[in-house]
Design a protein around this motif. Structure first.
Motif, PDB file in Angstrom:
ATOM      1  N   CYS A 129      73.136  70.882  52.381  1.00  0.00           N
ATOM      2  CA  CYS A 129      72.233  69.770  52.929  1.00  0.00           C
ATOM      3  C   CYS A 129      72.819  68.533  53.037  1.00  0.00           C
ATOM      4  N   SER A 131      71.346  65.411  52.875  1.00  0.00           N
ATOM      5  CA  SER A 131      70.553  64.585  52.081  1.00  0.00           C
ATOM      6  C   SER A 131      70.569  64.942  50.548  1.00  0.00           C
ATOM      7  N   CYS A 132      70.635  66.289  50.199  1.00  0.00           N
ATOM      8  CA  CYS A 132      70.482  66.453  48.769  1.00  0.00           C
ATOM      9  C   CYS A 132      71.686  67.267  48.300  1.00  0.00           C
ATOM     10  N   CYS A 264      66.507  71.637  55.399  1.00  0.00           N
ATOM     11  CA  CYS A 264      66.518  72.048  54.085  1.00  0.00           C
ATOM     12  C   CYS A 264      65.286  72.770  53.085  1.00  0.00           C
ATOM     13  N   CYS A 267      64.712  70.115  49.753  1.00  0.00           N
ATOM     14  CA  CYS A 267      63.986  68.850  50.021  1.00  0.00           C
ATOM     15  C   CYS A 267      63.487  68.498  51.181  1.00  0.00           C
TER      16      CYS A 267
HETATM   17 ZN   LIG Z   1      68.077  68.883  51.051  1.00  0.00          ZN
END
Ligand SMILES: [Zn+2]
Length: 286
Positions: A129, A131-132, A264, A267
């Motif tokens: 992911c 983002s995370c 995801c 998250c």
């Molecule tokens: Zn994520």
């Protein structure tokens, strides 16, 4: 007594006889491999006028067979990185087309189509992911890609990029102000850059894939086509100019848009992820 009789009946070879008789009533197992027409992201632009792909919007591709799979498992071909090229070469119906000439985006479109014909549209692969950073398995739908024809220079005139009549492009370089003429990347170019890189690693030389690539793609600078002069300029050109050419090449290259939204599981972020070309692309896990 009666039980024995019954047993004899049960083991009678009747079903086997029936199976043996069957082939005489059929015409055998002939199977004509289907073909499909695959849309080229380039729509046949940028191939020279005498090339079989000139102005061809599609290429006829045969579906993958069990024999094609042998190519993908041939250790010798895999070791030399030739398995994928051999596969594409075998699947293209028109043998006048040299697969080495394929523009890189067109080759990508054929590979995706071959993969779908051989193993289906679902491609499950590990992605992380953006983002995370959580790594997770995601299944991409390989039939959902759209071709991106490249941004045509007239739509992007501010960049100073222009198409020529020879299938090449010109760009004005920001630092030197020179005009560089470049062409698009082909399957053969990809092979050349890869082989040069392998050779350099073997001889413990510094990798120069980025300048090697420019030396292949840049046809002329300020109208000068002499290879020694052009290559010398590329070795000494400002990094900003080199970056500009690479950016221009990317913008005008027709390709398959390999991005798909991915949600995801950790998250919940939905981000566009580029479908990774990993071993599972042609060697899916069972
Ligand atoms: Zn994520």
């Amino acid at each position: 007594m009666s039980r024995n009789k019954g047993r004899t009946k049960a083991t009678s070879p009747a079903p086997a006889q029936a199976a043996k008789a069957a082939p005489t009533q059929t015409t055998g197992l002939s199977y004509v491999t289907p073909t499909e027409f695959v849309e080229l992201p380039s729509r046949g632009q940028f191939y020279s006028a005498d090339h079989p792909l000139h102005n061809q919007e599609t290429v006829e591709l045969r579906f993958m067979t069990a024999k094609d799979e042998d190519i993908l498992t041939s250790q010798a071909l895999l070791k030399n990185g030739l398995a994928i090229d051999r596969l594409v070469s075998n699947l293209i119906v028109d043998k006048n087309i040299n697969p080495d000439d394929l523009l890189i985006g067109d080759k990508n479109a054929l590979l995706v189509a071959a993969r779908v014909s051989g193993y289906g549209a679902d491609y499950t692969v590990q992605v992380s992911c953006p983002s995370c950073g959580t790594a997770q398995e995601h299944t991409f739908d390989l039939t959902a890609f759209e071709n991106n024809e490249g941004i045509q220079p007239e739509e992007n005139s501010e960049s100073g990029v222009a198409a020529t009549d020879n299938g090449t492009f010109t760009a004005v370089l920001p630092r030197t102000g020179y005009t560089a003429e470049f062409r698009l990347f082909t399957s053969q170019d990809e092979k050349d850059v890869m082989q040069a890189s392998v050779k350099k690693t073997r001889h413990k030389l510094a990798d120069s894939a980025a300048t090697d690539l420019l030396k292949i793609l840049v046809v002329s600078v300020n109208g000068i086509e002499d290879r020694a002069e052009v290559n010398n300029f590329i070795d000494n050109m400002p990094a900003q100019d080199a970056r500009h050419i690479r950016g221009c090449v990317q913008v005008v290259t027709p390709n398959v848009n390999m991005n798909q939204p991915c949600e995801c599981s950790s998250c919940g972020a939905v981000t566009d992820v580029e479908v990774p070309f990993t071993a599972e692309f042609f060697w899916p896990k069972q």
